[in-house]
Design an enzyme around this catalytic site. Structure first.
Site, mmCIF file in Angstrom:
data_model
loop_
_atom_site.group_PDB
_atom_site.id
_atom_site.type_symbol
_atom_site.label_atom_id
_atom_site.label_comp_id
_atom_site.label_asym_id
_atom_site.label_seq_id
_atom_site.Cartn_x
_atom_site.Cartn_y
_atom_site.Cartn_z
ATOM 1 N N SER A 24 0.832 -1.215 0.000
ATOM 2 C CA SER A 24 0.000 0.000 0.000
ATOM 3 C C SER A 24 0.860 1.255 0.000
ATOM 4 O O SER A 24 0.333 2.362 0.058
ATOM 5 C CB SER A 24 -0.931 -0.011 1.213
ATOM 6 N N HIS A 157 -40.352 23.364 -10.322
ATOM 7 C CA HIS A 157 -40.468 22.580 -11.566
ATOM 8 C C HIS A 157 -39.764 23.259 -12.738
ATOM 9 O O HIS A 157 -40.172 23.098 -13.887
ATOM 10 C CB HIS A 157 -41.939 22.348 -11.939
ATOM 11 N N SER A 278 -14.260 26.296 -27.349
ATOM 12 C CA SER A 278 -14.424 25.032 -28.054
ATOM 13 C C SER A 278 -13.342 24.932 -29.115
ATOM 14 O O SER A 278 -12.864 25.948 -29.635
ATOM 15 C CB SER A 278 -15.808 24.999 -28.704
ATOM 16 N N LYS A 284 -18.194 29.614 -28.654
ATOM 17 C CA LYS A 284 -18.461 28.965 -27.373
ATOM 18 C C LYS A 284 -17.649 29.513 -26.196
ATOM 19 O O LYS A 284 -16.495 29.849 -26.326
ATOM 20 C CB LYS A 284 -18.183 27.455 -27.481
ATOM 21 N N ASN A 286 -17.588 27.835 -22.476
ATOM 22 C CA ASN A 286 -18.182 26.722 -21.722
ATOM 23 C C ASN A 286 -17.867 26.772 -20.226
ATOM 24 O O ASN A 286 -16.718 27.038 -19.854
ATOM 25 C CB ASN A 286 -17.684 25.388 -22.285
ATOM 26 N N GLU A 291 -19.196 22.243 -14.580
ATOM 27 C CA GLU A 291 -19.595 20.907 -15.051
ATOM 28 C C GLU A 291 -18.720 19.814 -14.423
ATOM 29 O O GLU A 291 -19.205 18.750 -14.045
ATOM 30 C CB GLU A 291 -19.481 20.833 -16.573
ATOM 31 N N TYR A 318 -9.126 -6.833 12.703
ATOM 32 C CA TYR A 318 -8.482 -6.351 11.482
ATOM 33 C C TYR A 318 -8.544 -7.404 10.385
ATOM 34 O O TYR A 318 -8.304 -8.588 10.620
ATOM 35 C CB TYR A 318 -7.011 -5.971 11.739
ATOM 36 N N LYS A 326 -8.072 3.568 2.451
ATOM 37 C CA LYS A 326 -7.275 4.778 2.216
ATOM 38 C C LYS A 326 -7.553 5.441 0.875
ATOM 39 O O LYS A 326 -7.845 6.645 0.817
ATOM 40 C CB LYS A 326 -5.792 4.471 2.377
HETATM 41 N N1 ARG Z 1 -0.957 -1.346 5.161
HETATM 42 C C1 ARG Z 1 -1.850 -2.030 6.065
HETATM 43 C C2 ARG Z 1 -3.208 -1.309 6.058
HETATM 44 O O1 ARG Z 1 -3.308 -0.260 5.549
HETATM 45 C C3 ARG Z 1 -1.265 -2.048 7.389
HETATM 46 C C4 ARG Z 1 -1.833 -3.056 8.337
HETATM 47 C C5 ARG Z 1 -1.352 -4.391 8.077
HETATM 48 N N2 ARG Z 1 -1.630 -5.252 9.147
HETATM 49 C C6 ARG Z 1 -1.543 -6.601 9.011
HETATM 50 N N3 ARG Z 1 -1.845 -7.289 10.038
HETATM 51 N N4 ARG Z 1 -1.195 -7.143 7.891
HETATM 52 O O2 ARG Z 1 -4.209 -1.812 6.511
#
Ligand code: ARG
Length: 463
Positions: A24, A157, A278, A284, A286, A291, A318, A326
């Site tokens: 991550s 309306h 445009s 135009k 815009n 938008e 967990y 995230k």
């Molecule tokens: N990068 C992981 C997350 O965002 C960290 C937690 C990982 N924990 C684990 N027990 N593998 O969730």
């Protein structure tokens, strides 16, 4: 292939594709400062509780601060081959401090560590959102005050209905955004809660002090159940839904702006700096920004659905699914910040075409209710007055005139009660002025709502 922390337990290395699938760091590296601040809180707590010697706490904290300032300045580059930002910081600490660095993870798990870093990041960003929302509200209020006497048709309306002012219309958005801000401020109180000390899921056997570490991390309390502490992402859902509402409000305003600057309305003109041309049609101009804001509302709604669906059916505590929190909340935060930021100058620089608004107001029989009310004041029951006025409107349409220009003789045919003063009663300025019930569009009432909005805004001025 990077070395992994758990290689003692494993006989084989993680497959390259599985490794990058699992990682991550590409998106959680933006939390480096929060991870470091949370780790510093943990390090102080470990020292204070004599879980590690206090001089080692000092070395850990000093080193963590160095790492933070080196990342800030660009001297230390975050290594994308680490699994996540938490592993990277710990590895860096160990690289620099050896055995002392290896002690930082005493009485801590990545589960409470990640949960804390994300909360700290989200909490910090919440204030950035609020600051930008405040700027937009102030800008809208300034415009509304300037346009407090500008007559425009109010619509239902999408049909011209009754007279309002452009200032009154803009103030409606002010109240929407103020509610959004108060909602976010309330959600905030549930964000800065520390999960630190919950460990992986079941606390720890070390004599930790969770009150101390939560306060050191800037949190008002710690999470009182270890399982909930590591698996709670409600605060992300709450903020994301608050953001989705801001986006909804921005999108409604964007839709109106798009209509207002069309040739069909010509109520406003956007500044050239916030429009595009445009590639083929030379005439135009815009309203792309409005938008795009309207379009981006969809992706934030998607972020909210991502979070809710991620949590639905997730057993305690967990699970790696939670890593998906995230990108969704980051995207929602980034999107709303960019939209709020661009919207304030767009509103500030737009030109209001008061004459066109007034012309539109004078053409749609938006004074018909006032004509009926005139008869009501002369003791005709409202339903009868309504019917008489309906016939007059139909007559005006066939004669191609307005209630202001219909001869008194025609009025008299409909009801003997009409007198010369009907023309005063259906005059747009009168119709507007007389709509002076609380919260109504009469310019006489403008400053009541304006000051109410100021009161609602005041708690944010100290940010
Ligand atoms: N990068 C992981 C997350 O965002 C960290 C937690 C990982 N924990 C684990 N027990 N593998 O969730």
């Amino acid at each position: 292939m990077p070395k992994v922390m758990w290689e003692g337990r494993f006989s084989k290395k993680l497959d390259d594709d599985a490794n990058s699938f699992n990682a991550s760091i590409s998106f959680d590296k933006r939390m480096y400062a929060d991870d470091i601040d949370g780790t510093i809180a943990h390090a102080y707590m470990l020292g204070k509780c004599s879980i590690i010697p206090y001089d080692e706490t000092r070395k850990l904290v000093k080193c963590l601060e160095e790492i933070k300032s080196e990342i800030d300045s660009g001297k230390l580059e975050i290594d994308d081959s680490a699994e996540d930002i938490h592993m990277f910081i710990e590895a860096e600490l160990t690289k620099r401090l050896g055995d002392i660095g290896k002690k930082i993870h005493t009485a801590r798990s990545r589960n409470d560590q990640t949960a804390l870093a994300l909360r700290m990041y989200v909490y910090r960003e919440t204030f950035e959102i609020l600051k930008l929302a405040m700027k937009l509200v102030e800008t809208l209020m300034k415009k509304a005050e300037e346009e407090r006497e500008t007559i425009m048709p109010g619509y239902t309306h999408m049909q011209r209905a009754q007279p309002v002012t452009f200032g009154h219309h803009l103030m409606a958005y002010v109240f929407m955004f103020l509610r959004d801000m108060h909602r976010i401020a309330s959600a905030c109180t549930r964000t800065n809660i520390s999960p630190l000390g919950a460990g992986a899921l079941a606390g720890t056997t070390y004599p930790i002090d969770r009150i101390l570490s939560s306060h050191l991390a800037g949190c008002r309390d710690f999470a009182h159940n270890s399982l909930d502490a590591v698996s709670d992402r409600d605060y992300c859902v709450e903020l994301c839904s608050d953001i989705a509402l801001i986006m909804t409000h921005l999108s409604r305003l964007s839709e109106e702006i798009t209509l207002w600057c069309s040739w069909e309305f010509k109520f406003i003109e956007l500044d050239d700096a916030y429009c595009t041309g445009s590639s083929i049609m030379p005439q135009k101009k815009n309203p792309d920004i409005a938008e795009l804001v309207r379009g981006k509302t969809g992706r934030v709604n998607g972020d909210l659905v991502t979070l809710l669906t991620m949590l639905k059916g997730l057993p305690l505590a967990y699970n790696k699914d939670l890593q998906e929190d995230k990108e969704a909340i980051f995207d929602a935060i980034d999107t709303v910040k960019s939209c709020l930021k661009i919207f304030a100058p767009l509103i500030e620089t737009m030109r209001v075409k008061r004459d066109n608004m007034r012309k539109a107001a004078s053409e749609g029989f938006i004074n018909a209710t006032d004509c009926a009310d005139y008869l009501v004041r002369k003791s005709i029951p409202f339903r009868d007055a309504y019917k008489i006025t309906g016939k007059l409107v139909a007559q005006c349409i066939s004669k191609n005139c307005t209630l202001e220009t219909l001869p008194l003789s025609e009025y008299k045919k409909a009801s003997e009660l009409f007198e010369e003063d009907i023309y005063h009663a259906v005059d747009l300025a009168t119709c507007l002025k007389e709509r002076n019930s609380e919260g109504g569009p009469s310019p006489d009432r403008f400053y009541e709502q304006f000051y109410e909005a100021k009161v609602l805004l005041s708690p944010f001025s100290k940010m």
